[in-house]
Design an enzyme around this catalytic site. Sequence first.
Site, PDB file in Angstrom:
ATOM      1  N   LYS A  15     -29.456-126.679 -21.135  1.00 53.97           N
ATOM      2  CA  LYS A  15     -28.754-127.009 -22.387  1.00 53.97           C
ATOM      3  C   LYS A  15     -29.209-126.135 -23.559  1.00 53.97           C
ATOM      4  O   LYS A  15     -28.587-126.157 -24.616  1.00 53.97           O
ATOM      5  CB  LYS A  15     -28.939-128.493 -22.732  1.00 53.97           C
ATOM      6  CG  LYS A  15     -28.073-129.416 -21.891  1.00 53.97           C
ATOM      7  CD  LYS A  15     -28.238-130.873 -22.323  1.00 53.97           C
ATOM      8  CE  LYS A  15     -27.370-131.813 -21.497  1.00 53.97           C
ATOM      9  NZ  LYS A  15     -27.700-133.232 -21.780  1.00 53.97           N
ATOM     10  N   HIS A  29     -24.654-125.797 -18.111  1.00 54.39           N
ATOM     11  CA  HIS A  29     -26.103-126.018 -18.255  1.00 54.39           C
ATOM     12  C   HIS A  29     -26.806-126.114 -16.899  1.00 54.39           C
ATOM     13  O   HIS A  29     -27.985-125.816 -16.779  1.00 54.39           O
ATOM     14  CB  HIS A  29     -26.415-127.237 -19.146  1.00 54.39           C
ATOM     15  CG  HIS A  29     -26.311-128.582 -18.473  1.00 54.39           C
ATOM     16  ND1 HIS A  29     -25.123-129.255 -18.323  1.00 54.39           N
ATOM     17  CD2 HIS A  29     -27.265-129.388 -17.925  1.00 54.39           C
ATOM     18  CE1 HIS A  29     -25.342-130.413 -17.710  1.00 54.39           C
ATOM     19  NE2 HIS A  29     -26.645-130.521 -17.459  1.00 54.39           N
ATOM     20  N   HIS A  84     -28.217-131.521 -10.216  1.00 52.21           N
ATOM     21  CA  HIS A  84     -28.310-132.920 -10.667  1.00 52.21           C
ATOM     22  C   HIS A  84     -26.974-133.521 -11.083  1.00 52.21           C
ATOM     23  O   HIS A  84     -26.875-134.733 -11.270  1.00 52.21           O
ATOM     24  CB  HIS A  84     -29.369-133.094 -11.766  1.00 52.21           C
ATOM     25  CG  HIS A  84     -28.978-132.565 -13.111  1.00 52.21           C
ATOM     26  ND1 HIS A  84     -29.101-131.240 -13.448  1.00 52.21           N
ATOM     27  CD2 HIS A  84     -28.491-133.169 -14.210  1.00 52.21           C
ATOM     28  CE1 HIS A  84     -28.694-131.048 -14.692  1.00 52.21           C
ATOM     29  NE2 HIS A  84     -28.318-132.213 -15.187  1.00 52.21           N
ATOM     30  N   HIS A  85     -25.919-132.709 -11.235  1.00 49.06           N
ATOM     31  CA  HIS A  85     -24.591-133.269 -11.522  1.00 49.06           C
ATOM     32  C   HIS A  85     -23.658-133.199 -10.322  1.00 49.06           C
ATOM     33  O   HIS A  85     -22.471-133.468 -10.437  1.00 49.06           O
ATOM     34  CB  HIS A  85     -23.955-132.570 -12.730  1.00 49.06           C
ATOM     35  CG  HIS A  85     -24.552-132.999 -14.032  1.00 49.06           C
ATOM     36  ND1 HIS A  85     -24.436-134.288 -14.516  1.00 49.06           N
ATOM     37  CD2 HIS A  85     -25.305-132.314 -14.937  1.00 49.06           C
ATOM     38  CE1 HIS A  85     -25.080-134.373 -15.682  1.00 49.06           C
ATOM     39  NE2 HIS A  85     -25.628-133.193 -15.962  1.00 49.06           N
ATOM     40  N   ASP A 137     -32.252-130.701 -17.533  1.00 44.38           N
ATOM     41  CA  ASP A 137     -31.283-130.284 -18.553  1.00 44.38           C
ATOM     42  C   ASP A 137     -31.723-129.069 -19.360  1.00 44.38           C
ATOM     43  O   ASP A 137     -31.143-128.786 -20.408  1.00 44.38           O
ATOM     44  CB  ASP A 137     -31.023-131.446 -19.517  1.00 44.38           C
ATOM     45  CG  ASP A 137     -29.871-132.323 -19.053  1.00 44.38           C
ATOM     46  OD1 ASP A 137     -29.078-131.858 -18.204  1.00 44.38           O
ATOM     47  OD2 ASP A 137     -29.770-133.466 -19.548  1.00 44.38           O
TER      48      ASP A 137
HETATM   49  P1  C2E Z   1     -26.083-136.883 -20.803  1.00 50.10           P
HETATM   50  O1  C2E Z   1     -25.700-137.498 -22.095  1.00 50.10           O
HETATM   51  O2  C2E Z   1     -27.534-136.761 -20.530  1.00 50.10           O
HETATM   52  O3  C2E Z   1     -25.389-137.704 -19.648  1.00 50.10           O
HETATM   53  C1  C2E Z   1     -25.752-137.509 -18.330  1.00 50.10           C
HETATM   54  C2  C2E Z   1     -24.766-138.151 -17.393  1.00 50.10           C
HETATM   55  O4  C2E Z   1     -24.753-139.568 -17.581  1.00 50.10           O
HETATM   56  C3  C2E Z   1     -23.319-137.724 -17.595  1.00 50.10           C
HETATM   57  O5  C2E Z   1     -23.073-136.515 -16.987  1.00 50.10           O
HETATM   58  C4  C2E Z   1     -22.587-138.875 -16.916  1.00 50.10           C
HETATM   59  O6  C2E Z   1     -22.630-138.735 -15.506  1.00 50.10           O
HETATM   60  C5  C2E Z   1     -23.426-140.071 -17.276  1.00 50.10           C
HETATM   61  N1  C2E Z   1     -22.874-140.726 -18.478  1.00 50.10           N
HETATM   62  C6  C2E Z   1     -23.299-140.609 -19.738  1.00 50.10           C
HETATM   63  N2  C2E Z   1     -22.537-141.353 -20.571  1.00 50.10           N
HETATM   64  C7  C2E Z   1     -21.622-141.968 -19.808  1.00 50.10           C
HETATM   65  C8  C2E Z   1     -20.551-142.898 -20.083  1.00 50.10           C
HETATM   66  O7  C2E Z   1     -20.302-143.294 -21.219  1.00 50.10           O
HETATM   67  N3  C2E Z   1     -19.803-143.315 -19.016  1.00 50.10           N
HETATM   68  C9  C2E Z   1     -20.064-142.903 -17.767  1.00 50.10           C
HETATM   69  N4  C2E Z   1     -19.298-143.371 -16.752  1.00 50.10           N
HETATM   70  N5  C2E Z   1     -21.046-142.017 -17.455  1.00 50.10           N
HETATM   71  C10 C2E Z   1     -21.808-141.562 -18.475  1.00 50.10           C
HETATM   72  P2  C2E Z   1     -21.815-135.634 -17.466  1.00 50.10           P
HETATM   73  O8  C2E Z   1     -20.621-136.488 -17.706  1.00 50.10           O
HETATM   74  O9  C2E Z   1     -21.669-134.522 -16.494  1.00 50.10           O
HETATM   75  O10 C2E Z   1     -22.255-135.061 -18.852  1.00 50.10           O
HETATM   76  C11 C2E Z   1     -23.243-134.051 -18.966  1.00 50.10           C
HETATM   77  C12 C2E Z   1     -23.667-133.908 -20.372  1.00 50.10           C
HETATM   78  O11 C2E Z   1     -22.546-133.526 -21.184  1.00 50.10           O
HETATM   79  C13 C2E Z   1     -24.140-135.193 -21.011  1.00 50.10           C
HETATM   80  O12 C2E Z   1     -25.513-135.411 -20.694  1.00 50.10           O
HETATM   81  C14 C2E Z   1     -23.929-134.895 -22.490  1.00 50.10           C
HETATM   82  O13 C2E Z   1     -24.902-134.060 -23.000  1.00 50.10           O
HETATM   83  C15 C2E Z   1     -22.620-134.130 -22.462  1.00 50.10           C
HETATM   84  N6  C2E Z   1     -21.478-135.026 -22.661  1.00 50.10           N
HETATM   85  C16 C2E Z   1     -20.732-135.637 -21.720  1.00 50.10           C
HETATM   86  N7  C2E Z   1     -19.736-136.347 -22.291  1.00 50.10           N
HETATM   87  C17 C2E Z   1     -19.870-136.185 -23.642  1.00 50.10           C
HETATM   88  C18 C2E Z   1     -19.133-136.655 -24.789  1.00 50.10           C
HETATM   89  O14 C2E Z   1     -18.130-137.392 -24.674  1.00 50.10           O
HETATM   90  N8  C2E Z   1     -19.568-136.267 -26.010  1.00 50.10           N
HETATM   91  C19 C2E Z   1     -20.649-135.461 -26.170  1.00 50.10           C
HETATM   92  N9  C2E Z   1     -21.022-135.124 -27.414  1.00 50.10           N
HETATM   93  N10 C2E Z   1     -21.364-134.980 -25.117  1.00 50.10           N
HETATM   94  C20 C2E Z   1     -20.979-135.337 -23.866  1.00 50.10           C
HETATM   95  C1  SIN Z   2     -34.994-131.176 -21.548  1.00 50.38           C
HETATM   96  O1  SIN Z   2     -34.721-130.673 -20.472  1.00 50.38           O
HETATM   97  O2  SIN Z   2     -36.136-131.183 -21.958  1.00 50.38           O
HETATM   98  C2  SIN Z   2     -33.876-131.760 -22.387  1.00 50.38           C
HETATM   99  C3  SIN Z   2     -32.856-130.734 -22.679  1.00 50.38           C
HETATM  100  C4  SIN Z   2     -31.835-131.199 -23.670  1.00 50.38           C
HETATM  101  O3  SIN Z   2     -31.278-132.290 -23.524  1.00 50.38           O
HETATM  102  O4  SIN Z   2     -31.588-130.432 -24.617  1.00 50.38           O
HETATM  103 FE    FE Z   3     -27.463-132.617 -17.143  1.00 51.47          FE
END
Ligand code: C2E
Ligand code: SIN
Ligand code: FE
Length: 393
Positions: free
Chosen positions: A252, A277, A303-304, A249
């Site tokens: 980010k 990101h 990774h996504h 990540d």
């Molecule tokens: P992250 O928080 O590290 O989440 C990584 C991945 O975990 C997400 O990729 C998703 O595949 C899964 N994941 C996390 N929370 C949930 C959930 O509640 N339900 C399900 N089914 N899967 C979940 P994704 O969706 O591509 O998101 C990438 C990043 O975007 C996330 O990393 C987070 O930083 C942000 N993000 C995604 N959705 C939200 C949101 O609703 N609010 C905020 N503030 N950030 C979000």
């Molecule tokens: C990391 O790659 O060290 C985390 C990045 C982040 O979630 O801001």
């Molecule tokens: Fe990611």
Amino acid sequence: MSDFGTRMSPSLATEATLDVPSSETKVEHQLQILLGHAALIADERRLPRLIELIRDMGKAVARADRCSVWVLDWEYDELYTVASEGIDQVRIPSNAGLQGLALTEGQPILIKDAHADPRFDSESDGRTGYRTRSMMVLPFWDNNGEPLGCFQVVNKITPDAVFSESDLRLMGLVASYAGKALESAMLNQEVEQTQRELLLKLGEVCESRSKDTGQHVRRVADYSYVLALKIGLPEQDAELLKMVSPMHDVGKVSIPDSILNKPGKLSEEDFALMKLHTIVGYDIFKGSKGRVMSSAAIVAWQHHEKWNGTGYPRGISGEQIHIFARITAVADVFDALASERVYKRAWPIDKVMKLFEEERGKHFDPQLVDALVACLPDILEIREQLNDPPGFF
Ligand code: C2E
Ligand code: SIN
Ligand code: FE
Ligand code: SIN
């Protein structure tokens, strides 16, 4: 002089005791042995293992009863052998004994009758009960002519146990090959060490910025490692993945705080930005050569992606997605779901595992979901140990 940290490995023992008739076919046979070992050595990156292989090569080519590889440690001005088969590493001052002599003079030494040679310390045999008859010591150098270490070869396994001038010449080839292999492995190790340190620093910087992560990156590293071993990746690859998966990540850094730490759901626009990101992370690492950086680039980029092709940034699918990225995806999502985020509560493990079953073959590589199920006790233990501090938010 007989404090050897070495012993013959069983597989090569048979090879070295082969009885070879004429002296011409003998040299040919020794060259074959040399080439066989050289191929193994070319593939080896781990320094201790490389030194073992070099030792085995020296022993087989010289048809010696014992062979030690001594490597110069500049920091302490010492020579050391690599520990093997129950014998601890041995260290001596870099100018001690015949090894020191060969290194300072920059010349190989051939001793046909050790106990009649004033350069040999006869008392050492008395201490160990081993009878040294004949010995060769051959220094080896890096490309700049700086000494790296030497071979010490004792007692030829022929009835008279005496090494000849032709043995010395043959071992000269082995020594020059050993020098090159060692030098390149040492350089490689230095580069990797630098990259490792850089990655750790980068991880710390990212973590200090995001409220989300906490111990997240460390857990992802450990989960990835366990999963990698479970599906049968070699230890070396599992270790490499453990080093790079926490960096997934890093991209980010380009996401504004207002989005990164937004408590609620992201708007479509924000999420579109968030998706970048992966590409930003890829761009950070892609320029560097080397295993570590290029693996970090691939993991950040992929990774996504999802097994069924519905992920981002490119929508690649199945085995088009690098195995390191498929593993990181499982580790990352497992941890994201099982932990609290600014935008979500932690899920109970049952619910997390239910999602993985549902997404088996959709989001995730089926074999990795199976591996996750099989390793769940280990994974939960890691989670226990790398817990976020209470009241983290
Ligand atoms: P992250 O928080 O590290 O989440 C990584 C991945 O975990 C997400 O990729 C998703 O595949 C899964 N994941 C996390 N929370 C949930 C959930 O509640 N339900 C399900 N089914 N899967 C979940 P994704 O969706 O591509 O998101 C990438 C990043 O975007 C996330 O990393 C987070 O930083 C942000 N993000 C995604 N959705 C939200 C949101 O609703 N609010 C905020 N503030 N950030 C979000
Ligand atoms: C990391 O790659 O060290 C985390 C990045 C982040 O979630 O801001
Ligand atoms: Fe990611
Ligand atoms: C890789 O998996 O090494 C990258 C190949 C690709 O572009 O998908």
